[in-house]
Design an enzyme around this catalytic site. Sequence first.
Site, PDB file in Angstrom:
ATOM      1  N   ARG A   1     -13.077   8.891  17.238  1.00 28.03           N
ATOM      2  CA  ARG A   1     -14.155   7.989  17.649  1.00 28.03           C
ATOM      3  C   ARG A   1     -15.308   8.749  18.298  1.00 28.03           C
ATOM      4  NH1 ARG A   1     -12.363   2.551  18.405  1.00 28.03           N
ATOM      5  NH2 ARG A   1     -13.749   2.267  20.171  1.00 28.03           N
TER       6      ARG A   1
ATOM      7  N   GLU B   1     -25.709  15.307  10.082  1.00 27.29           N
ATOM      8  CA  GLU B   1     -24.724  14.971  11.117  1.00 27.29           C
ATOM      9  C   GLU B   1     -23.576  15.965  11.180  1.00 27.29           C
ATOM     10  OE1 GLU B   1     -23.364  10.894  10.820  1.00 27.29           O
ATOM     11  OE2 GLU B   1     -22.843  11.081   8.728  1.00 27.29           O
TER      12      GLU B   1
ATOM     13  N   HIS C   1     -48.229  12.957   1.477  1.00 23.47           N
ATOM     14  CA  HIS C   1     -48.983  12.402   2.604  1.00 23.47           C
ATOM     15  C   HIS C   1     -48.551  13.042   3.920  1.00 23.47           C
ATOM     16  CE1 HIS C   1     -50.810   9.561  -0.105  1.00 23.47           C
ATOM     17  NE2 HIS C   1     -49.605   9.337  -0.603  1.00 23.47           N
TER      18      HIS C   1
ATOM     19  N   LYS D   1     -25.832  12.574   5.993  1.00 28.32           N
ATOM     20  CA  LYS D   1     -24.540  13.266   5.893  1.00 28.32           C
ATOM     21  C   LYS D   1     -24.718  14.737   6.252  1.00 28.32           C
ATOM     22  CE  LYS D   1     -22.110  10.888   5.916  1.00 28.32           C
ATOM     23  NZ  LYS D   1     -22.371   9.596   6.150  1.00 28.32           N
TER      24      LYS D   1
ATOM     25  N   CYS E   1     -16.008   5.988  23.247  1.00 28.66           N
ATOM     26  CA  CYS E   1     -14.841   5.997  24.128  1.00 28.66           C
ATOM     27  C   CYS E   1     -13.629   5.281  23.522  1.00 28.66           C
ATOM     28  CB  CYS E   1     -15.158   5.299  25.434  1.00 28.66           C
ATOM     29  SG  CYS E   1     -16.619   5.908  26.247  1.00 28.66           S
TER      30      CYS E   1
ATOM     31  N   LYS F   1     -17.809   7.690  16.221  1.00 31.55           N
ATOM     32  CA  LYS F   1     -17.512   6.913  15.012  1.00 31.55           C
ATOM     33  C   LYS F   1     -17.937   5.468  15.191  1.00 31.55           C
ATOM     34  CE  LYS F   1     -15.416   6.295  11.009  1.00 31.55           C
ATOM     35  NZ  LYS F   1     -16.199   6.788   9.862  1.00 31.55           N
TER      36      LYS F   1
ATOM     37  N   GLU G   1     -29.011   8.541   2.849  1.00 30.75           N
ATOM     38  CA  GLU G   1     -27.615   8.801   3.205  1.00 30.75           C
ATOM     39  C   GLU G   1     -27.251  10.274   2.997  1.00 30.75           C
ATOM     40  OE1 GLU G   1     -25.573   7.296   4.847  1.00 30.75           O
ATOM     41  OE2 GLU G   1     -23.576   8.000   4.303  1.00 30.75           O
TER      42      GLU G   1
ATOM     43  N   TRP H   1     -17.002   9.193  26.049  1.00 32.75           N
ATOM     44  CA  TRP H   1     -18.248   9.665  25.440  1.00 32.75           C
ATOM     45  C   TRP H   1     -19.317   9.339  26.472  1.00 32.75           C
ATOM     46  CZ3 TRP H   1     -23.004   7.800  23.781  1.00 32.75           C
ATOM     47  CH2 TRP H   1     -23.676   8.570  22.826  1.00 32.75           C
TER      48      TRP H   1
ATOM     49  N   ASN I   1     -14.373   1.170  28.566  1.00 30.26           N
ATOM     50  CA  ASN I   1     -15.360   1.394  27.504  1.00 30.26           C
ATOM     51  C   ASN I   1     -16.467   0.379  27.689  1.00 30.26           C
ATOM     52  OD1 ASN I   1     -13.519   3.117  26.438  1.00 30.26           O
ATOM     53  ND2 ASN I   1     -13.067   1.894  24.624  1.00 30.26           N
ATOM     54  N   GLY I   2     -17.695   0.784  27.398  1.00 27.49           N
ATOM     55  CA  GLY I   2     -18.819  -0.142  27.515  1.00 27.49           C
ATOM     56  C   GLY I   2     -19.755   0.326  28.610  1.00 27.49           C
TER      57      GLY I   2
HETATM   58  C1  G6P Z   1     -22.054   5.691  13.853  1.00 32.74           C
HETATM   59  C2  G6P Z   1     -21.282   6.458  12.797  1.00 32.74           C
HETATM   60  C3  G6P Z   1     -21.926   6.247  11.430  1.00 32.74           C
HETATM   61  C4  G6P Z   1     -22.012   4.761  11.118  1.00 32.74           C
HETATM   62  C5  G6P Z   1     -22.732   3.992  12.230  1.00 32.74           C
HETATM   63  C6  G6P Z   1     -22.552   2.500  12.047  1.00 32.74           C
HETATM   64  O1  G6P Z   1     -23.306   6.252  14.033  1.00 32.74           O
HETATM   65  O2  G6P Z   1     -21.253   7.830  13.114  1.00 32.74           O
HETATM   66  O3  G6P Z   1     -21.146   6.887  10.426  1.00 32.74           O
HETATM   67  O4  G6P Z   1     -22.673   4.587   9.903  1.00 32.74           O
HETATM   68  O5  G6P Z   1     -22.180   4.314  13.504  1.00 32.74           O
HETATM   69  O6  G6P Z   1     -21.193   2.182  12.246  1.00 32.74           O
HETATM   70  P1  G6P Z   1     -20.480   0.921  11.648  1.00 32.74           P
HETATM   71  O7  G6P Z   1     -19.076   1.015  12.144  1.00 32.74           O
HETATM   72  O8  G6P Z   1     -21.205  -0.271  12.179  1.00 32.74           O
HETATM   73  O9  G6P Z   1     -20.588   1.010  10.163  1.00 32.74           O
END
Ligand code: G6P
Length: 612
Positions: free
Chosen positions: A27, A491, A507, A488, A2, A607, A484, A76, A102-103
């Site tokens: 975000r 997502e 395994h 990527k 949010c 984000k 990672e 969100w 937010n929250g």
């Molecule tokens: C969300 C984002 C990721 C990020 C993670 C941690 O899931 O989509 O890209 O790695 O949060 O966020 P931060 O701001 O703590 O790195």
Amino acid sequence: MCGIIGFCGEEEAVPVLLEGLEKLEYRGYDSAGVAVISGDGVIRIRKRKGRIASLREKIEAEEPLPGTVGIGHTRWATHGEPNDVNAHPQAGMSGRIVVVHNGIIENYREIRQFLERRGYKFLSETDTEVVAQLMEYYYLGKGDLMDAVYSMLDRIKGSYALGILCSDYPGQLIAARKDAPLLIGYGEDGNYIASDVTALLSHTRTVSYLEDEEVAVITKDQVTVYDAGRLVVDKELHTVEWDVSAAEKGGYSHFMIKEIMEQPEAVRKTLSPRLRDGRIFFEELGEDPAFIRNCSSIYIIGCGSAYHVGVVGKYMLEKHLRIPAEACLASEFRYSDPIVGPDTLVIVISQSGETLDSMAALREAKRRGARTLAIVNVIGSSIAREADYVIYTWAGPEIAVATTKAYSTQLLLISMLTVYFKDQLGKITPEEYDEYVDELLALPDKLDQVLARVGNIQKTASKYFNLDSMFFIGRNLDYALGLEGSLKLKEISYIHSESYAAGELKHGTISLMEPGVLVVAIATCESVLDKTFSNMVEATSRGADAVVLTTEEHAGNFEKTVKAVLSVPSTHDLLQANLNIVPLQLFAYYVALNRGCDIDKPRNLAKSVTVE
Ligand code: G6P
């Protein structure tokens, strides 16, 4: 997650709010809305499920929203599905109090029942409506706005960043925060509130950060901040260095590809201030050798990609410092009763510096007496402010939800810290040190070389974008990187993807190997390269296709066995991951592009994740 924007100024609020909301889109959100209060105290609300563009259409199609004071929100969904009714702003029953939030209000059910027993009717399923109604209940009872704000804040439990309008005070807005980011912007044409600075950059660079339990009363020419005891707080003003263009696409079709391409520069900016005369400096740590000498264990904590940097860090720090190091997901760390005390170093990694789980893990580590060090991108963010030490990644604003340049600069800092600490422990020879620094200086240029090979990656992506399932395998640091690469891909392209330590494939997962599955083998760690190769062959023997990511010197060997090889230059072991990640980011990007996905704003993702 949010986003909040609020404005109190000279000009009409709607365009300012909509522009701010667009800047907050990255975000992650699924509905949006605005509320504007006119000079005669009428609060008008417009909100809509879906994108800001559709909110804009609604606003243009309906009766105007006059007024120079307003609040806006991207939601969100947490409590209640994303729809028009659950979107923010939320209003009290009489419409006097209107709120964006937010929250999460943890005790919202109990408060809702309390109010329902007193005749309050609720329209939405949100915890936010409870805030608006509760505040209205206190306001109508007490007749004093600030009393109502404080009574409401006293009663609610959980996390909040709030923007509040009251119809009896058409010239002001109120803001409050606890465990959710909110900052105040001081502009020439008025004052602002926002969840993050990107929403304010086109209006002002002068900001202050609201602290937990502070309340701000904002008018067009004044900002007054009060603490929990209602005493006025003298806020420190900060100047934001990020410029507007850094948060714009600049001719690229997506922020993600722009940010991938910015990595050589981001890496350069992160390393140069810490490198002088061939030596690495971390003045942020107070140049205190005891810092690491007294350390008996290290935890590296984060969520998502930041956690993946932690896994890389575990391999690097443990191997080179000979201190036990563990990467831990922030959401697990805080509830796992970890063995943490004054001789533990806890490194918290976070791009946003606002991720709730990472923040809570940091607090837990501090509570147990650990030394805490944050690696953070957003200056002045909560994690940056609460950790004992903070080291900033100078990646600049990162807008695409899928992190790329922030991840790269985090990787770089973990590698540099490894060498810095190793030196302080007297475990590195001058030759080794110089060799590392030489490669460090060459890193931005080598990154440019990797980016120049985009054509080959595009070709590979267009060959495989239609598959349903992919696996990333590797060993040691290559395994950490696969985590990672896989994240990527999944997502942004929505392809099912998993990452395995190559030796683990046999395994269980090998049963999934068949035609139509792609294995991306990362084989750059010399000591385990042959073993990864064998594991890849085990997969291709069962009909899977393989793409290999390896260094230039080994590319020839793999070309004989697999159809696609992505090669990168070789560098120091502690920097190889920085080169390796780029083809994986580009691969994910072009696969998603071929599939027509909404790359910068993938479905359901946010984000900055400010809820548990
Ligand atoms: C969300 C984002 C990721 C990020 C993670 C941690 O899931 O989509 O890209 O790695 O949060 O966020 P931060 O701001 O703590 O790195």
